[in-house]
Design a protein around this motif. Structure first.
Motif, short mmCIF file in Angstrom:
data_model
loop_
_atom_site.label_atom_id
_atom_site.label_comp_id
_atom_site.label_asym_id
_atom_site.label_seq_id
_atom_site.Cartn_x
_atom_site.Cartn_y
_atom_site.Cartn_z
N GLY A 112 48.03 31.68 35.80
CA GLY A 112 47.63 32.49 37.17
C GLY A 112 47.82 33.79 37.11
N SER A 113 48.97 34.36 36.49
CA SER A 113 49.53 35.50 36.56
C SER A 113 48.58 36.47 35.35
CB SER A 113 50.96 35.89 36.04
OG SER A 113 51.55 35.00 36.94
N MET A 114 48.25 35.88 34.01
CA MET A 114 47.68 36.49 33.20
C MET A 114 46.05 36.77 33.69
SD MET A 114 49.17 34.92 29.84
CE MET A 114 48.04 35.55 28.71
N LEU A 115 45.49 35.59 34.24
CA LEU A 115 44.14 35.97 34.97
C LEU A 115 43.88 37.00 35.95
CD1 LEU A 115 43.05 32.24 34.63
CD2 LEU A 115 42.05 33.98 33.29
N ILE A 116 44.86 37.31 36.77
CA ILE A 116 44.78 37.90 37.84
C ILE A 116 45.22 39.41 37.68
CG2 ILE A 116 45.43 38.16 40.27
CD1 ILE A 116 43.45 35.76 39.52
N VAL A 117 46.12 39.74 36.67
CA VAL A 117 46.30 41.01 36.35
C VAL A 117 45.31 42.00 36.15
CG1 VAL A 117 47.66 42.39 34.58
CG2 VAL A 117 48.73 40.64 35.51
N PRO A 118 44.20 41.56 35.40
CA PRO A 118 43.02 42.40 35.12
C PRO A 118 42.56 42.71 36.60
CG PRO A 118 43.11 40.78 33.60
CD PRO A 118 44.15 40.43 34.49
N TYR A 119 42.74 41.95 37.52
CA TYR A 119 42.00 42.08 38.67
C TYR A 119 42.54 43.60 39.00
CZ TYR A 119 39.66 37.85 40.19
OH TYR A 119 38.55 36.88 40.26
N LEU A 121 47.47 51.45 49.61
CA LEU A 121 46.81 50.79 48.56
C LEU A 121 47.84 49.75 47.79
CD1 LEU A 121 44.56 51.00 46.47
CD2 LEU A 121 45.53 52.78 45.58
N SER A 122 49.06 50.34 47.60
CA SER A 122 49.85 49.31 46.80
C SER A 122 50.17 48.23 47.74
CB SER A 122 51.18 50.08 46.71
OG SER A 122 51.27 51.30 45.86
N ALA A 123 50.38 47.92 48.84
CA ALA A 123 50.51 46.83 49.61
C ALA A 123 49.24 45.91 49.50
CB ALA A 123 50.67 46.98 51.01
N CYS A 124 48.11 46.64 49.54
CA CYS A 124 46.78 46.12 49.28
C CYS A 124 46.68 45.26 47.79
CB CYS A 124 45.73 46.96 49.68
SG CYS A 124 44.15 46.34 49.65
N LEU A 125 47.15 45.80 46.84
CA LEU A 125 46.88 45.41 45.45
C LEU A 125 48.09 44.27 45.30
CD1 LEU A 125 46.33 48.69 43.50
CD2 LEU A 125 44.81 46.84 44.14
N THR A 126 49.24 44.23 46.08
CA THR A 126 50.16 43.17 45.88
C THR A 126 49.71 42.18 46.55
OG1 THR A 126 51.90 45.04 45.98
CG2 THR A 126 52.43 42.79 46.44
N GLN A 127 49.13 42.29 47.85
CA GLN A 127 48.59 41.16 48.65
C GLN A 127 47.54 40.43 47.93
OE1 GLN A 127 46.03 41.68 52.30
NE2 GLN A 127 47.46 40.51 53.23
N MET A 128 46.51 41.32 47.16
CA MET A 128 45.41 40.85 46.43
C MET A 128 45.98 39.88 45.25
SD MET A 128 42.71 43.06 44.12
CE MET A 128 42.46 44.04 45.38
N PHE A 129 47.27 40.48 44.54
CA PHE A 129 47.77 39.54 43.36
C PHE A 129 47.99 38.24 43.79
CE2 PHE A 129 51.26 38.30 40.97
CZ PHE A 129 50.70 38.43 39.69
N PHE A 130 48.89 38.17 44.96
CA PHE A 130 49.51 37.09 45.44
C PHE A 130 48.44 36.01 45.79
CE2 PHE A 130 53.36 39.44 45.64
CZ PHE A 130 54.39 38.24 45.22
N ILE A 131 47.37 36.47 46.62
CA ILE A 131 46.45 35.59 47.00
C ILE A 131 45.66 34.98 45.87
CG2 ILE A 131 44.13 35.57 48.05
CD1 ILE A 131 45.23 37.69 50.31
N HIS A 132 45.02 35.77 45.02
CA HIS A 132 44.26 35.32 43.87
C HIS A 132 45.09 34.52 42.69
CE1 HIS A 132 40.87 37.22 45.21
NE2 HIS A 132 41.26 38.27 45.41
N CYS A 133 46.37 34.90 42.68
CA CYS A 133 47.24 34.42 41.61
C CYS A 133 47.70 33.01 41.95
CB CYS A 133 48.29 35.31 41.27
SG CYS A 133 49.89 34.57 40.18
N PHE A 134 47.85 32.71 43.32
CA PHE A 134 48.53 31.41 43.65
C PHE A 134 47.49 30.57 44.03
CE2 PHE A 134 52.55 33.70 43.74
CZ PHE A 134 53.56 32.80 43.70
#
Length: 315
Positions: free
Chosen positions: A155-162, A97-110
């Motif tokens: 990018g960071s602030m918009l994706i943290v709520p995800y 779950l942690s790796a999934c959320l990390t990957q999600m953050f990087f994909i959407h943020c960048f």
């Protein structure tokens, strides 16, 4: 729904990435072009960074933004391809779950960051063509640095709520994600709760943020085209259009597959699942591969510097 498609767990510690559903037997073959695209992306973007660092004449806003784009592309492609290949080659489908959320953050943020950089590059082209005498005084190094910082923070602030929204939902339907990587909507669809807030926020990011970026780019290029058509000679018009062609190609390569993938996920367009997954992969791998090729070939200063480097090595 049959019992075989549901589970009795809540908030699983791992998810299962299926890869490309329906094309499992072709995973190894599909990995070959994906590997080639990734290799070109790594080589091309590092080359852009190296050339800009070495060549003092390229210390200008356009090339600073190009370096930001190269770094974003490197992170975006690297956040997806290693796990994708582990699925294709070794059937290593589990992801925590942690790796999934990390990957999600990087994909959407960048992805959001890349959209912001394309807007910044459109601004640079607008000032360079519509107000060339003030270009160096408007886009100074401190201003470029502030724009870069704003792109990263946005990018960071918009994706943290995800991440906050995704983590709060209870997951009891399934832990199987029919894709090669974790995205916001792919995970949220597995929640057994009313997830409308996640869906609405995702739509806000797609249309309210990236849609606004497209609007600003369109406004910039409308003004640029008006300035171009006021130029006195055909040669001057063609030369000026040539300075914008690389950026326009990058815009099309980024927004078209990305928009299609987002709409297919959210609205269930009448598209085969394996095709939708492939388009999603293309939207993350093709722009990082194409951008250094587009700018390396179409930008004379970069091309000349590359030729100088190879010529000196041969001598």
């Amino acid at each position: 729904m049959s019992d075989s498609n549901t589970t009795d767990f809540t908030n699983p510690s791992t998810f299962i990435l299926l890869g490309i559903p329906g094309l499992e037997v072709a995973h190894v073959w599909i990995s070959i072009p994906f590997c080639a695209m990734y290799a070109i992306a790594i080589l091309g973007n590092f080359t852009i960074l190296f050339v800009v660092k070495k060549e003092l004449s390229l210390r200008a806003p356009m090339y600073y933004f190009l370096c930001m784009l190269a770094i974003t592309d490197l992170v975006l492609s690297t956040s997806t391809l290693p796990k994708m290949l582990s699925i294709f080659w070794f059937s290593s489908r589990e992801i925590s779950l942690s790796a999934c959320l990390t990957q999600m953050f990087f994909i959407h943020c960048f992805t959001v960051m890349e959209s912001g950089i394309l807007v910044a590059m459109a601004l640079d082209r607008y000032v360079a063509i519509c107000d060339p005498l003030r270009h160096s005084t408007i886009l100074t190094n401190p201003v470029v640095a502030k724009i870069g910082l704003a792109v990263v923070l946005r990018g960071s602030m918009l994706i943290v709520p995800y991440l906050i929204l995704t983590r709060q939902w209870p997951y009891c339907k399934s832990n199987i994600i029919p894709d090669t990587y974790c995205t916001h909507m792919a995970v949220v669809k597995l929640a057994c709760a009313n997830t409308h807030i996640s869906s609405y926020y995702g739509l806000f990011v797609v249309f309210g943020v990236r849609g606004l970026d497209v609007f600003f780019i369109a406004v910039s290029y409308t003004q640029i085209l008006r300035a171009i058509f006021r130029l006195p000679t055909k040669d001057a018009r063609l030369k000026t259009i040539g300075t914008c062609s690389s950026h326009l190609c990058s815009i099309l390569a980024f927004y078209i597959p990305s928009l299609f993938s987002s709409l297919a996920y959210r609205f269930g367009l009448n598209v085969a699942l394996h095709f939708r997954v492939l388009i999603g992969n293309v939207s993350l791998l093709v722009p990082p591969m194409l951008n250094p090729i587009i700018y390396g070939v179409r930008t004379k200063q970069i091309w000349d510097r590359l030729l100088q480097l190879f010529t000196h090595k041969e001598n």
